[in-house]
Design an enzyme around this catalytic site. Structure first.
Site, PDB file in Angstrom:
ATOM      1  N   HIS A 158      19.117  10.933 -41.538  1.00 43.04           N
ATOM      2  CA  HIS A 158      18.646  11.796 -40.444  1.00 43.04           C
ATOM      3  C   HIS A 158      19.569  11.770 -39.231  1.00 43.04           C
ATOM      4  CE1 HIS A 158      14.588  12.878 -42.012  1.00 43.04           C
ATOM      5  NE2 HIS A 158      14.852  11.843 -42.805  1.00 43.04           N
ATOM      6  N   ASP A 366      23.760  13.652 -31.803  1.00 46.74           N
ATOM      7  CA  ASP A 366      22.441  13.777 -32.420  1.00 46.74           C
ATOM      8  C   ASP A 366      22.608  14.299 -33.832  1.00 46.74           C
ATOM      9  OD1 ASP A 366      19.651  13.764 -32.496  1.00 46.74           O
ATOM     10  OD2 ASP A 366      19.472  14.725 -30.547  1.00 46.74           O
TER      11      ASP A 366
HETATM   12  P1  ADQ Z   1      14.803  12.056 -32.971  1.00 50.33           P
HETATM   13  O1  ADQ Z   1      15.972  11.276 -32.455  1.00 50.33           O
HETATM   14  O2  ADQ Z   1      13.479  11.505 -32.657  1.00 50.33           O
HETATM   15  O3  ADQ Z   1      14.918  12.311 -34.541  1.00 50.33           O
HETATM   16  P2  ADQ Z   1      14.464  15.031 -32.565  1.00 50.33           P
HETATM   17  O4  ADQ Z   1      15.092  15.695 -33.729  1.00 50.33           O
HETATM   18  O5  ADQ Z   1      14.693  15.784 -31.291  1.00 50.33           O
HETATM   19  O6  ADQ Z   1      15.002  13.541 -32.305  1.00 50.33           O
HETATM   20  O7  ADQ Z   1      12.933  14.907 -32.831  1.00 50.33           O
HETATM   21  C1  ADQ Z   1      12.062  14.469 -31.855  1.00 50.33           C
HETATM   22  C2  ADQ Z   1      10.646  14.964 -32.148  1.00 50.33           C
HETATM   23  O8  ADQ Z   1       9.757  14.231 -31.323  1.00 50.33           O
HETATM   24  C3  ADQ Z   1      10.471  16.440 -31.838  1.00 50.33           C
HETATM   25  O9  ADQ Z   1       9.662  17.020 -32.818  1.00 50.33           O
HETATM   26  C4  ADQ Z   1       9.779  16.414 -30.480  1.00 50.33           C
HETATM   27  O10 ADQ Z   1       8.897  17.483 -30.243  1.00 50.33           O
HETATM   28  C5  ADQ Z   1       9.003  15.129 -30.549  1.00 50.33           C
HETATM   29  N1  ADQ Z   1       8.843  14.611 -29.171  1.00 50.33           N
HETATM   30  C6  ADQ Z   1       9.799  14.200 -28.331  1.00 50.33           C
HETATM   31  N2  ADQ Z   1       9.254  13.863 -27.142  1.00 50.33           N
HETATM   32  C7  ADQ Z   1       7.932  14.088 -27.244  1.00 50.33           C
HETATM   33  C8  ADQ Z   1       6.822  13.941 -26.372  1.00 50.33           C
HETATM   34  N3  ADQ Z   1       6.946  13.501 -25.126  1.00 50.33           N
HETATM   35  N4  ADQ Z   1       5.606  14.264 -26.844  1.00 50.33           N
HETATM   36  C9  ADQ Z   1       5.466  14.696 -28.095  1.00 50.33           C
HETATM   37  N5  ADQ Z   1       6.450  14.859 -28.958  1.00 50.33           N
HETATM   38  C10 ADQ Z   1       7.670  14.556 -28.549  1.00 50.33           C
HETATM   39  C11 ADQ Z   1      15.822  11.901 -35.588  1.00 50.33           C
HETATM   40  C12 ADQ Z   1      17.293  12.244 -35.358  1.00 50.33           C
HETATM   41  C13 ADQ Z   1      17.461  13.726 -35.081  1.00 50.33           C
HETATM   42  C14 ADQ Z   1      16.850  14.545 -36.222  1.00 50.33           C
HETATM   43  C15 ADQ Z   1      15.437  14.061 -36.556  1.00 50.33           C
HETATM   44  C16 ADQ Z   1      14.888  14.717 -37.827  1.00 50.33           C
HETATM   45  O11 ADQ Z   1      17.825  11.466 -34.271  1.00 50.33           O
HETATM   46  O12 ADQ Z   1      18.831  14.068 -34.894  1.00 50.33           O
HETATM   47  O13 ADQ Z   1      16.805  15.921 -35.836  1.00 50.33           O
HETATM   48  O14 ADQ Z   1      15.392  12.656 -36.754  1.00 50.33           O
HETATM   49  O15 ADQ Z   1      15.731  14.524 -38.905  1.00 50.33           O
END
Ligand code: ADQ
Length: 458
Positions: A158, A366
């Site tokens: 991921h 990311d």
């Molecule tokens: P993350 O590093 O966690 O994921 P991201 O892909 O942006 O990063 O996913 C975060 C998720 O958490 C999003 O669905 C977002 O809505 C949710 N989120 C963040 N802050 C929140 C809040 N305050 N309240 C509720 N929800 C919140 C890792 C990798 C990424 C990759 C994903 C999926 O680092 O690059 O895209 O896995 O593979």
């Protein structure tokens, strides 16, 4: 149909009681795949036990079977907080300055991967497909092979795969990558990470990679491929116009009192570039004093991995920056940054996204970044906002109509904020239309289906 065995560090069971899309997209997609394949989701329960027993806690919830194990405190320290989050996470996000190379982290990581393999192996039947997730479990395929598992086993990463010249700073890097060649298929978020992996295999191991991503090394043949993850578009775009989202939208619009909202939503993690973002916003406020009071930045950043010192430090840094930026620019009726350290239900987030004229998605690195896609999915097609996106997020390779920035450059980000604020509606619509097609068509269901098809070898 073959059963699917999903293995990840933690297990997240879709919960029918959670309304309005409170469930993460990944959990929903894997849940759907598991239901379709009558599979099992295996991983750590998140709980501690004094002495490891390997006892499985099996549960069936809403058509999905989960099997979890508890880990010892030492396992959690060395494997989860240690090797996964203090060694691999920073290294794979290009931060070798933060990566800690402690021998006991490495042995704890191997021990827990062995424990995972020993616990899950008896659940695997001859026709099952096995799908392993993420950097916590890189060597699991090899450990399953050592236990006689001959099934098709796939792995999906991921997060980014680092360039070879960074990866070689990891002690025993070769041993780690060799274990990965026991998988049948290895998936990455983007071509960039895929190419870095293939480069390592060719340059460091002396393996070969053909044009279709088929890797040959000694007697192993492994397929490597990019599978960009998406969001659950259907669910998220529906949530964005539901009642919960609408009241969240109203709440933000009213409290903004006519100002344009810039939104950031990120786990509190140094890879997300939050201090750089705040500094760029500070620069924007200083350089654009006349329009400064027409904007407000809402940064939602729930804490994560709080047992790790670098995560405590990022929290302190941001609190300090918020205080000094607000102190320098605020007036009696205006505070430039609203900094919120909590999570929100996904439907509320959708409403906040829709109420925001700009999203600042500026990670320093990311794997993909789903917030960028959620922001696009939540917009009003008649009057969409502008996505400012880091060129270092995997999502930048897909969302090419975003305003692309180098997140390290305060001037560039400040300039992008100015451009976004004055962007004519026609251009906002044109850019949004380019992006929504990708978000819609390359959603999490497609990701899951494509990976499972590749895992089947079809
Ligand atoms: P993350 O590093 O966690 O994921 P991201 O892909 O942006 O990063 O996913 C975060 C998720 O958490 C999003 O669905 C977002 O809505 C949710 N989120 C963040 N802050 C929140 C809040 N305050 N309240 C509720 N929800 C919140 C890792 C990798 C990424 C990759 C994903 C999926 O680092 O690059 O895209 O896995 O593979």
């Amino acid at each position: 149909m073959s059963r699917l065995i999903v293995i990840s560090n933690r297990v997240s069971v879709p919960d029918k009681k959670k309304k309005d899309g409170a469930q993460g997209g990944l959990a929903v997609a894997l849940g759907a795949a598991l239901k379709e394949h009558r599979g099992i989701w295996f991983g750590w329960s998140g709980k501690e036990t004094e002495v490891f027993t390997g006892d499985l806690n099996m549960q069936r919830t809403d058509g999905i079977t989960t099997a979890t194990i508890d880990l010892e405190p030492q396992d959690i320290d060395e494997y989860y907080n240690g090797y996964a989050n203090r060694t691999l996470w920073p290294l794979f996000h290009f931060r070798i300055d933060l990566a800690e190379y402690e021998r006991q982290f490495g042995s704890g990581y191997e021990r827990v991967n062995e424990r995972f393999a020993t616990s899950v192996a008896p659940l695997i039947e001859p026709d099952d497909l096995v799908w392993v997730h993420d950097y916590h479990l890189l060597p699991l395929g090899k450990m399953l092979r050592d236990r006689g598992i001959k099934n098709r086993i796939g792995f999906f990463l991921h997060i980014p795969w680092p360039p070879t010249r960074l990866l070689v700073s990891l002690p025993f890097h070769e041993r780690l990558v060799l274990t990965m060649l026991e998988y049948d298929i290895i998936g990455f978020q983007t071509r960039e990470w895929l190419e870095s992996f293939c480069h390592y295999v060719e340059k460091e191991l002396g393996g070969t990679v053909d044009a279709d991503g088929v890797i040959r090394f000694e007697d192993r043949v492994v397929k490597a491929q990019a599978f960009p993850i998406g969001i659950d578009y259907e669910e998220f775009s529906r949530a964005a116009v539901g009642d919960t989202a609408r009241s969240a939208y109203e709440r933000l619009v009213q409290s903004a009192e006519g100002k344009k909202v810039l939104i950031g939503v990120d786990r509190l993690d140094y890879s997300k570039g939050l201090p750089d973002r705040f500094e760029a916003y500070d620069r924007f406020l200083t350089q654009n004093a006349e329009s400064a009071k027409d904007v407000v930045l809402l940064q939602i950043a729930p804490p994560s991995r709080e047992a790790v010192v670098t995560y405590q430090e990022i929290r302190e840094t941001l609190e300090g920056l918020t205080g000094s930026i607000n102190g320098a620019h605020a007036d009696i009726d205006w505070v430039p940054i609203r900094y919120v350290n909590r999570g929100y239900p996904r439907a509320e987030l959708a409403g906040f996204y829709r109420a925001s004229r700009i999203a600042l998605v500026t990670p320093l690195r990311d794997g993909m970044n789903l917030v960028a896609k959620e922001y696009v999915a939540a917009q009003d097609p008649e009057d969409p906002g502008v996505l400012i996106l880091s060129r270092f997020a995997g999502a930048a390779l897909q969302l090419t109509d975003a305003l692309m920035v180098n997140p390290h450059s305060g001037d560039e980000v400040s300039e992008a904020i100015r451009t976004a604020l004055s962007m004519p509606k026609e251009e906002r619509i044109r850019r949004w239309q380019g992006m929504i097609e990708t978000v819609k068509n390359e959603d999490v269901k497609k990701w899951q289906k494509d990976f499972v098809a590749a895992l089947k070898g079809s």
